[in-house]
Scaffold this motif. Sequence first.
Motif, PDB file in Angstrom:
ATOM      1  N   VAL A 111       0.709   5.686   0.836  1.00 34.38           N
ATOM      2  CA  VAL A 111       0.053   6.857   1.418  1.00 34.38           C
ATOM      3  C   VAL A 111      -0.970   6.429   2.469  1.00 34.38           C
ATOM      4  CG1 VAL A 111      -1.211   8.976   0.990  1.00 34.38           C
ATOM      5  CG2 VAL A 111       0.421   8.158  -0.700  1.00 34.38           C
ATOM      6  N   THR A 112      -1.967   5.642   2.054  1.00 35.12           N
ATOM      7  CA  THR A 112      -2.971   5.131   2.977  1.00 35.12           C
ATOM      8  C   THR A 112      -3.060   3.620   2.850  1.00 35.12           C
ATOM      9  OG1 THR A 112      -4.738   5.450   1.350  1.00 35.12           O
ATOM     10  CG2 THR A 112      -4.315   7.265   2.894  1.00 35.12           C
ATOM     11  N   LYS A 113      -3.659   2.983   3.845  1.00 30.28           N
ATOM     12  CA  LYS A 113      -3.775   1.527   3.823  1.00 30.28           C
ATOM     13  C   LYS A 113      -4.803   1.036   2.808  1.00 30.28           C
ATOM     14  CE  LYS A 113      -2.251   0.722   8.579  1.00 30.28           C
ATOM     15  NZ  LYS A 113      -2.591   0.108   9.885  1.00 30.28           N
ATOM     16  N   ASP A 114      -5.732   1.899   2.435  1.00 34.17           N
ATOM     17  CA  ASP A 114      -6.741   1.504   1.446  1.00 34.17           C
ATOM     18  C   ASP A 114      -6.224   1.591   0.017  1.00 34.17           C
ATOM     19  OD1 ASP A 114      -8.473   1.142   3.545  1.00 34.17           O
ATOM     20  OD2 ASP A 114      -9.285   3.190   3.418  1.00 34.17           O
ATOM     21  N   ASN A 115      -5.130   2.337  -0.210  1.00 37.52           N
ATOM     22  CA  ASN A 115      -4.574   2.500  -1.556  1.00 37.52           C
ATOM     23  C   ASN A 115      -3.630   1.331  -1.830  1.00 37.52           C
ATOM     24  OD1 ASN A 115      -4.092   3.729  -4.021  1.00 37.52           O
ATOM     25  ND2 ASN A 115      -2.435   4.990  -3.238  1.00 37.52           N
ATOM     26  N   ASP A 172       0.853  -1.188   0.000  1.00 37.34           N
ATOM     27  CA  ASP A 172       0.000   0.000   0.000  1.00 37.34           C
ATOM     28  C   ASP A 172       0.891   1.241   0.000  1.00 37.34           C
ATOM     29  OD1 ASP A 172       0.503   0.917   2.915  1.00 37.34           O
ATOM     30  OD2 ASP A 172      -0.171  -1.156   3.159  1.00 37.34           O
TER      31      ASP A 172
END
Length: 321
Positions: free
Chosen positions: A210-214, A208
């Motif tokens: 920047v963020t964990k969702d990206n 991932d």
Amino acid sequence: MATSMRRALGTLHLLTCNTLKNSEACSHVRHPFPLILPVRTKKRYFIPPATALKGQASGIGDQEAKAKAAGVVIRQQYIERPINIACTAGIFDPYIPPEGDARLSSLSKEGLKQRTEQFKQGAASKLAIRKIKEFDSHFITKEFPAQAQETFIDAHNALTQFDKEKLHSLVTERCYPEMTRGNRYKTIRWTFVESLEPPRVVHARCPDMVTKDNLYGQVTLRMHSRQTLAIYDRFGRLMMGSETEPKDVLEYLVLERHLINPYGRWRIHGKIVPAWAPKKDPVIKTVMIPGPELKPEDEFDALNYTHTVTNTKPEAVQWNK
């Protein structure tokens, strides 16, 4: 300039005196046009003070304060680096190829050791593949190597034809400068002859940024094929390789996809070169052979000229600081 001002003021003084005398004599007489003389006024311009004295260095804060006092506007400098979220900046947890790959038999003792190590490292890859399948429902481990091989062939064909638009669609923004660097004024001839072993997936990771969702998906593919490569310089002389002699090439190709993007696709992200890989063939450079020193009345005879190269060591030179 001072003399001109004195003359103008002198004439003005004489005229005023004469007008006063005449006004007493004939007050009823009026002049048809009034007499106006332009007089230059004092110069008024702003000189900003010096920000620092000569030979003295002031701090950044003092310079900004003095610049503001002088009326000078300093633009704010943003020390930022632009990033591209379409792909990652590198290969996350790269695959370490076993030494002697494609040379050792799986039935030998060393080959069995490599197989056991691959099974141990495969646990993290299975978890990553499971994560990739949550976002990409069309990802199948058995069918993916054939699709990746087609992408590999199309990307190299686009590179030989200098098709930038097609190459951008098949290669990530990180891999594009690595493939095109140094190819200007050169001619590339590349062909894919055959595949010696079927390509297979050996490594998978789901990092991932920047963020964990990206999330991004990176899959390492092992390809053992036979290829031909020839590179010519701008003069048409062969620099490296051959168009007629194919070579066996073992490559570890990394493909990446932005999993969050529904319109994303698998593109080539880079290659993993093992430390035990053999060195590349040296590049044949084009050099100029010096000819004989001719006089203006002489003519060069190429048939009777023989060039001899003497390998003489340069003289030692003493360098002094």
